[in-house]
Design a protein around this motif. Structure first.
Motif, PDB file in Angstrom:
ATOM      1  N   ASP A 103       0.878  -1.176   0.000  1.00 14.40           N
ATOM      2  CA  ASP A 103       0.000   0.000   0.000  1.00 14.40           C
ATOM      3  C   ASP A 103       0.914   1.224   0.000  1.00 14.40           C
ATOM      4  O   ASP A 103       1.814   1.331  -0.821  1.00 14.40           O
ATOM      5  N   ASP A 104       0.701   2.127   0.956  1.00 14.79           N
ATOM      6  CA  ASP A 104       1.567   3.305   1.059  1.00 14.79           C
ATOM      7  C   ASP A 104       2.465   3.140   2.281  1.00 14.79           C
ATOM      8  O   ASP A 104       2.198   2.310   3.158  1.00 14.79           O
ATOM      9  N   ILE A 105       3.505   3.951   2.368  1.00 21.48           N
ATOM     10  CA  ILE A 105       4.339   3.980   3.566  1.00 21.48           C
ATOM     11  C   ILE A 105       3.449   4.311   4.776  1.00 21.48           C
ATOM     12  O   ILE A 105       2.606   5.211   4.703  1.00 21.48           O
ATOM     13  N   ALA A 106       3.646   3.569   5.866  1.00 17.19           N
ATOM     14  CA  ALA A 106       2.925   3.815   7.137  1.00 17.19           C
ATOM     15  C   ALA A 106       1.405   3.690   7.003  1.00 17.19           C
ATOM     16  O   ALA A 106       0.659   4.391   7.685  1.00 17.19           O
ATOM     17  N   SER A 107       0.946   2.818   6.125  1.00 12.40           N
ATOM     18  CA  SER A 107      -0.501   2.727   5.910  1.00 12.40           C
ATOM     19  C   SER A 107      -1.160   1.686   6.811  1.00 12.40           C
ATOM     20  O   SER A 107      -2.372   1.510   6.748  1.00 12.40           O
ATOM     21  N   ALA A 108      -0.395   0.972   7.641  1.00  7.55           N
ATOM     22  CA  ALA A 108      -1.018  -0.096   8.445  1.00  7.55           C
ATOM     23  C   ALA A 108      -0.851   0.182   9.941  1.00  7.55           C
ATOM     24  O   ALA A 108      -1.137   1.288  10.397  1.00  7.55           O
ATOM     25  N   THR A 109      -0.346  -0.796  10.696  1.00 11.98           N
ATOM     26  CA  THR A 109      -0.331  -0.704  12.170  1.00 11.98           C
ATOM     27  C   THR A 109       0.241   0.610  12.681  1.00 11.98           C
ATOM     28  O   THR A 109      -0.323   1.257  13.558  1.00 11.98           O
TER      29      THR A 109
ATOM     30  N   ARG B 148       5.301  16.447  -5.118  1.00 14.15           N
ATOM     31  CA  ARG B 148       6.478  16.347  -5.998  1.00 14.15           C
ATOM     32  C   ARG B 148       7.612  15.544  -5.369  1.00 14.15           C
ATOM     33  O   ARG B 148       8.364  14.866  -6.061  1.00 14.15           O
ATOM     34  N   GLU B 149       7.767  15.643  -4.061  1.00  9.41           N
ATOM     35  CA  GLU B 149       8.965  15.067  -3.422  1.00  9.41           C
ATOM     36  C   GLU B 149       8.720  13.780  -2.639  1.00  9.41           C
ATOM     37  O   GLU B 149       9.655  13.089  -2.285  1.00  9.41           O
ATOM     38  N   GLU B 150       7.449  13.484  -2.301  1.00  9.10           N
ATOM     39  CA  GLU B 150       7.228  12.399  -1.327  1.00  9.10           C
ATOM     40  C   GLU B 150       6.356  11.275  -1.892  1.00  9.10           C
ATOM     41  O   GLU B 150       5.682  10.569  -1.149  1.00  9.10           O
ATOM     42  N   PHE B 151       6.347  11.136  -3.179  1.00  7.32           N
ATOM     43  CA  PHE B 151       5.684  10.084  -3.960  1.00  7.32           C
ATOM     44  C   PHE B 151       4.286   9.629  -3.489  1.00  7.32           C
ATOM     45  O   PHE B 151       4.010   8.442  -3.469  1.00  7.32           O
ATOM     46  N   PRO B 152       3.357  10.560  -3.151  1.00  3.15           N
ATOM     47  CA  PRO B 152       1.986  10.100  -2.869  1.00  3.15           C
ATOM     48  C   PRO B 152       1.275   9.750  -4.178  1.00  3.15           C
ATOM     49  O   PRO B 152       1.571  10.340  -5.215  1.00  3.15           O
ATOM     50  N   GLN B 153       0.360   8.790  -4.126  1.00  2.00           N
ATOM     51  CA  GLN B 153      -0.428   8.441  -5.317  1.00  2.00           C
ATOM     52  C   GLN B 153      -1.881   8.865  -5.156  1.00  2.00           C
ATOM     53  O   GLN B 153      -2.592   9.003  -6.128  1.00  2.00           O
ATOM     54  N   THR B 154      -2.321   8.994  -3.902  1.00  2.00           N
ATOM     55  CA  THR B 154      -3.742   9.231  -3.641  1.00  2.00           C
ATOM     56  C   THR B 154      -3.920  10.277  -2.544  1.00  2.00           C
ATOM     57  O   THR B 154      -2.958  10.658  -1.874  1.00  2.00           O
ATOM     58  N   LEU B 155      -5.187  10.672  -2.342  1.00  2.00           N
ATOM     59  CA  LEU B 155      -5.490  11.613  -1.250  1.00  2.00           C
ATOM     60  C   LEU B 155      -5.154  10.989   0.101  1.00  2.00           C
ATOM     61  O   LEU B 155      -4.713  11.664   1.020  1.00  2.00           O
ATOM     62  N   ASN B 156      -5.375   9.677   0.224  1.00  2.00           N
ATOM     63  CA  ASN B 156      -5.031   9.018   1.494  1.00  2.00           C
ATOM     64  C   ASN B 156      -3.533   9.106   1.772  1.00  2.00           C
ATOM     65  O   ASN B 156      -3.112   9.257   2.916  1.00  2.00           O
ATOM     66  N   ASP B 157      -2.741   9.000   0.707  1.00  2.00           N
ATOM     67  CA  ASP B 157      -1.282   9.124   0.885  1.00  2.00           C
ATOM     68  C   ASP B 157      -0.937  10.550   1.340  1.00  2.00           C
ATOM     69  O   ASP B 157      -0.077  10.753   2.194  1.00  2.00           O
ATOM     70  N   LEU B 158      -1.640  11.519   0.745  1.00  2.00           N
ATOM     71  CA  LEU B 158      -1.398  12.912   1.148  1.00  2.00           C
ATOM     72  C   LEU B 158      -1.785  13.145   2.601  1.00  2.00           C
ATOM     73  O   LEU B 158      -1.135  13.870   3.327  1.00  2.00           O
ATOM     74  N   ARG B 159      -2.864  12.486   3.011  1.00  2.00           N
ATOM     75  CA  ARG B 159      -3.287  12.584   4.419  1.00  2.00           C
ATOM     76  C   ARG B 159      -2.145  12.144   5.340  1.00  2.00           C
ATOM     77  O   ARG B 159      -1.850  12.803   6.333  1.00  2.00           O
ATOM     78  N   ARG B 160      -1.506  11.031   4.999  1.00  3.17           N
ATOM     79  CA  ARG B 160      -0.425  10.544   5.862  1.00  3.17           C
ATOM     80  C   ARG B 160       0.765  11.498   5.876  1.00  3.17           C
ATOM     81  O   ARG B 160       1.481  11.590   6.850  1.00  3.17           O
ATOM     82  N   ARG B 161       0.989  12.198   4.772  1.00  4.67           N
ATOM     83  CA  ARG B 161       2.148  13.107   4.712  1.00  4.67           C
ATOM     84  C   ARG B 161       1.883  14.458   5.367  1.00  4.67           C
ATOM     85  O   ARG B 161       2.778  15.119   5.842  1.00  4.67           O
ATOM     86  N   LEU B 162       0.588  14.861   5.356  1.00  2.00           N
ATOM     87  CA  LEU B 162       0.274  16.244   5.764  1.00  2.00           C
ATOM     88  C   LEU B 162      -0.751  16.344   6.890  1.00  2.00           C
ATOM     89  O   LEU B 162      -1.063  17.447   7.312  1.00  2.00           O
ATOM     90  N   ARG B 163      -1.323  15.228   7.304  1.00  4.78           N
ATOM     91  CA  ARG B 163      -2.475  15.239   8.215  1.00  4.78           C
ATOM     92  C   ARG B 163      -3.696  15.891   7.542  1.00  4.78           C
ATOM     93  O   ARG B 163      -4.579  16.439   8.201  1.00  4.78           O
TER      94      ARG B 163
END
Ligand code: FAD
Length: 548
Positions: free
Chosen positions: A37-43, A447-462
């Protein structure tokens, strides 16, 4: 070595896997990390982020010592994403005083090393002055301090640092098999969910850091791994409802906590042995009531706060059986299957760097290499120096509060983000007001942190994690993501609904009180204003899965 040959392949991009990738890369190993999935997407994304003194495990002095040392290391390498949290234990009767006295010595033994005061008893007046919401009948309080780290950022920074040192990080790549020749792993086979293709790479060693799925990875590699899976749930309140953290005994005598966390408050946690699929778990009504009933003993007005969400995860504990959950060691094991696969059981977020060092030592010795671990010394990206928020606010005309939150996510990287606003002053616009996040940071993250989706952006930015749970920022964020990643119209809609579905998973069990009205508003926004009737789109599909 060719592009598809690696010294070490790591399965799993949680706190453990990303720490291993960083250590291996820093020691010069050709490293690949595969995350389904994405980095830090589980436990790790469901944990409290407490990098604790190990106080709860005072029966294990070695674990307390290790936790304490790791807090020191983390404060050196990742200071910018760490917060100190003062904590009060309200004591309601003499039994509490007697039992809590035992903790004081254990905690205070390593306090100086962590640069915190020794644990101390305080008067009821002082306790209530620190936190007026505490029950008026308390007879004393205990005061101590712990540190908290942003678990999402820690994992991401470990992954980015690994990448900077030559590792390949591939998200949305699920390991589905191994080619084993003469009882030795030769190749790792994975399904790339972005391209829809099955690929393989050769590996000298595979590190199984798949958390509560580690036994499944072992099984498909022809090995056995026993884990004690233990579910934990949190209730999330809409803002910082207490001034300091509160720890207290629950109705069954276990310890629970109420921690101000970022711009919300976390109430947790439960602990239940589970055999359910960790992918499908959500907090139950009973878990929420257990937590509320327990904390209202010391914070009687807690039910007046608005619950915005719940979250649940599964601890991949060491397989100690025939003991209650809280007696299971919080240490970890490195299990060498002697076929090229090495697995972890147990461990915690706070010890992920230590776990990585242990396994990388083993990998190096198996490969006949001698390289020293430096992960406890080298700063993670953004922790190079201090940042003067006040002068940056004046220079760039961005609100102090927004900059303070940005600094807490990024440390010195904030300078690169603000630079972007020189050419694009319009990117100072706030996209998520709860957090808050300005457009320049969002574009930088994409651009720098390879998110693919809004959920990935959530993990990077809250993004969308505050009181409105994305009601007002999702569309704006989705259009920026679509523009940056060149997404088509349908992909754009699917991503919004996917984001909404993920939020809904945690919101649904918590629906009560004022949150019902808030959810009605959110549904109204999505259906009427956004014209997003969920029945129109198959939101189980990710953009790249359509037709794949
Ligand atoms: C409720 C709760 C609260 C906690 N609080 C704390 C705390 O405050 N402090 C603390 O120190 N610890 C805490 N912990 C423990 C801590 O969260 C975990 O020990 C730690 O996060 C586990 O990290 P991990 O990387 O091993 O697992 P995970 O984060 O689960 O990572 C494993 C990764 O492997 C991936 N994966 C699985 N299968 C595959 C596959 N086939 N191919 C590719 N990738 C795969 C998964 O997608 C996942 O991202 C808490 C745990 C829980 C549940």
């Amino acid at each position: 070595m060719s592009e598809s040959e690696f010294d070490v392949v790591i399965v799993g991009g949680g706190s453990t896997g990303t720490a291993v990738a960083r250590d291996c890369a820093l020691r010069g190993l050709k490293t690949l990390l595969l995350e389904r999935d994405d980095i830090a997407s589980a436990t790790v994304g469901t944990c409290a982020g407490m990098i604790s003194s190990g106080l709860k495990y005072r029966g294990e002095p070695d674990i307390m010592k290790m936790s304490s040392t790791e807090v020191v290391h983390l404060n050196r390498i990742a200071r910018h994403i760490i917060m100190k949290n003062p904590i009060v234990v309200p004591l309601l009767d003499l039994n509490d005083v007697a039992s809590d006295g035992e903790y004081i010595e254990a905690y205070s033994e390593h306090a100086e090393e962590r640069d915190v005061p020794e644990m101390m008893f305080i008067t009821p007046e002082a306790t209530r002055e620190i936190e007026p919401m505490i029950h008026p009948n308390i007879i004393a309080g205990v005061y101590y301090e712990e540190f908290f780290i942003d678990p999402f950022r820690l994992c991401l920074l470990q992954a980015l640092d690994a990448r900077k040192h030559g590792a390949k990080i591939k998200t949305y790549c699920e390991v589905i098999g191994f080619n084993i020749v003469r009882n030795e792993v030769q190749e790792v086979i994975f399904y790339n969910r972005i391209t829809g293709t099955t690929e393989k790479v050769s590996a000298k060693i595979v590190v199984n850091a798949a958390g509560p799925w580690a036994h499944k990875i072992a099984r498909i590699c022809g090995a056995e791994l026993d884990l004690r899976l233990n579910k934990g749930a949190h209730v999330i309140l809409d803002r910082r409802v207490v001034n300091v953290g509160i720890t207290s005994r629950a109705i069954d005598g276990r310890w629970i906590y109420l921690f101000p966390h970022e711009n919300t408050t976390l109430l947790g946690t439960t602990a239940l042995d589970t055999w359910e699929d960790p992918d499908t778990l959500v907090a139950s009504f009973d878990e929420i009531e257990y937590l509320l009933k327990s904390i209202e003993i010391v914070i009687p007005s807690i039910r007046e706060a608005r619950i915005i969400r719940t979250m649940a995860g599964v601890r991949p504990l060491v397989p100690d059986w025939k003991v209650p959950e809280d007696k299971v060691t919080r240490g970890y094991q490195v299990v060498d299957h002697n076929n090229g696969l090495i697995s972890f059981t147990g461990g915690k977020l706070v010890m992920c760097r230590h776990m990585a060092e242990a396994v990388t030592d083993l990998v190096c010795s198996k490969l006949g290499m001698h390289a020293i671990c430096t992960t406890h010394k080298n700063p993670l990206p953004g922790n190079e120096s201090d940042v003067d928020i006040e002068s940056l606010s004046v220079e760039f005309g961005v609100a102090m509060h927004a900059l303070e939150r940005m600094r807490a996510r990024r440390g010195t990287e904030i300078l690169k983000i603000l630079e972007l606003t020189k050419d694009h002053p319009e990117w100072k616009t706030t996209i998520c007001t709860c957090e808050p996040i300005i457009e320049a940071e969002m574009r930088y993250a994409i651009r720098e942190e390879f998110p693919q989706t809004l959920n990935d952006l959530r993990r990077r930015l809250r993004l969308g994690t505050g009181p409105c749970q994305g009601t007002f920022c999702t569309y704006k964020a989705a259009s920026i993501l679509a523009e940056e990643l060149d997404l088509e119209g349908d992909d754009f809609l699917v991503d919004i609904l996917d984001f909404r579905a993920e939020r809904w998973k945690g919101i649904r069990p918590s629906m009560r009180g004022e949150q019902l009205a808030q959810e009605e508003l959110a549904q109204g926004m999505y259906s009427c204003v956004g014209n997003l009737d969920q029945s129109d789109v198959d939101y189980d599909l990710k953009p790249w899965e359509e037709g794949g």
